[in-house]
Design an enzyme around this catalytic site. Structure first.
Site, PDB file in Angstrom:
ATOM      1  N   GLU A 101       0.858  -1.179   0.000  1.00  0.00           N
ATOM      2  CA  GLU A 101       0.000   0.000   0.000  1.00  0.00           C
ATOM      3  C   GLU A 101       0.900   1.237   0.000  1.00  0.00           C
ATOM      4  O   GLU A 101       2.006   1.223   0.534  1.00  0.00           O
ATOM      5  CB  GLU A 101      -0.843  -0.032   1.264  1.00  0.00           C
ATOM      6  N   LYS A 109      -9.566   0.551  -1.783  1.00  0.00           N
ATOM      7  CA  LYS A 109      -9.664   0.060  -0.412  1.00  0.00           C
ATOM      8  C   LYS A 109     -11.050   0.316   0.168  1.00  0.00           C
ATOM      9  O   LYS A 109     -11.536   1.450   0.183  1.00  0.00           O
ATOM     10  CB  LYS A 109      -8.593   0.754   0.430  1.00  0.00           C
ATOM     11  N   CYS A 168      -4.411  -3.488   3.601  1.00  0.00           N
ATOM     12  CA  CYS A 168      -4.123  -3.132   4.986  1.00  0.00           C
ATOM     13  C   CYS A 168      -5.281  -3.393   5.950  1.00  0.00           C
ATOM     14  O   CYS A 168      -5.522  -4.533   6.329  1.00  0.00           O
ATOM     15  CB  CYS A 168      -3.648  -1.686   5.045  1.00  0.00           C
TER      16      CYS A 168
END
Length: 265
Positions: free
Chosen positions: A42, A108, A144
């Site tokens: 990321e 995300k 993440c």
């Protein structure tokens, strides 16, 4: 089918052009080692802790175009984290996957509003799970904080993924490494899938002291088997590690522990 995968653990800085040089170096190392896929963290485009809006670029902008060129030049697929602009003035935290006939992205879904950090102040959430097909292996994409949400991983498995990539810039702090390792292994068990988790290396490993609450990485990227075992793990410093992933292990795990089929909720 065995897919050779490179964990490309780097320390991103604030300059997207300088970070492209890191990508170029590691993509070439991965290709020389025979990798089919190179996974970057990321925020490969630029580290957290800076204003993201001014540097965000669309998927057809110069940063993503150069990553595409590198993938084409080396003949491997590349996953790399970047930031794309939105209409409301925030950005999206985007994974670009390109090369070997692929050219798509994942935004995300779960934003890191935790441990005193509010990602949603500057980042707009995505909504759509993404699974791609790389030479017959279906790969799900996550970023993440997504790793704390089992439902996304089981959804990706339901959509055919046998490998799930988790690109991260994990926040440091007491117990955070243990949480990272536990969560990656647990999500592998939840989905009976390989999980390829590549995080930013710890900036302190290259003499850069992180500032503020921004999650800038701790390292310890790892690959977990479909039964939750650690197949490979890095330390805290930048490194390229090439790992073979056997898709047959997924079928074996799902026959032995059919949690996806046995779910009631």
């Amino acid at each position: 089918m065995v897919m050779r995968t490179a964990l490309c653990q780097i320390v991103s800085g604030p300059d997207p052009k300088a970070n492209l040089e890191l990508v170029a170096d590691d993509v070439r190392k991965a290709a020389e080692a025979g990798a089919d896929l190179a996974v970057f963290p990321e925020a490969t485009m630029a580290c957290f802790g800076i204003k993201l809006g001014p540097l965000a670029e669309p998927l057809d902008g110069p940063w993503a175009t150069e990553v595409r060129r590198l993938a084409e030049e080396t003949g491997i697929a590349v996953v790399a984290g970047m930031f794309t602009p939105t209409e409301d003035g925030r950005v999206t935290n985007t994974l670009l996957i390109t090369g070997r006939g692929l050219d798509t992205s994942y935004d995300k879904i779960h934003l890191f509003d935790a441990f005193g950090f509010a990602e949603s102040n500057t980042v707009a959430p995505g909504a759509q799970p993404v699974v791609v097909d790389l030479d017959g292996t279906k790969i799900g994409l996550t970023t993440c904080y997504d790793v704390r949400f089992p439902g996304l991983f089981t959804t990706l498995a339901d959509q055919g993924a046998s490998v799930i990539v988790t690109s991260a810039s994990w926040g440091s702090g007491e117990g955070k490494r243990e949480q990272w390792e536990l969560l990656v292994r647990a999500r592998a068990l939840d989905s009976t899938s390989w999980v390829v988790a590549c995080g930013q290396a710890d900036p302190r490993s290259i003499g850069r002291e992180p500032s503020g609450k921004a999650p800038t990485g701790i390292g310890y990227s790892l690959v977990a088997t479909p039964l939750g075992q650690v197949h490979a793990q890095l330390a805290d410093a930048p490194e390229v590690r090439v790992v073979d992933i056997d898709a047959a292990a997924v079928d074996q795990a799902r026959q032995a522990v059919p949690v996806l089929a046995n779910r009631r909720f």
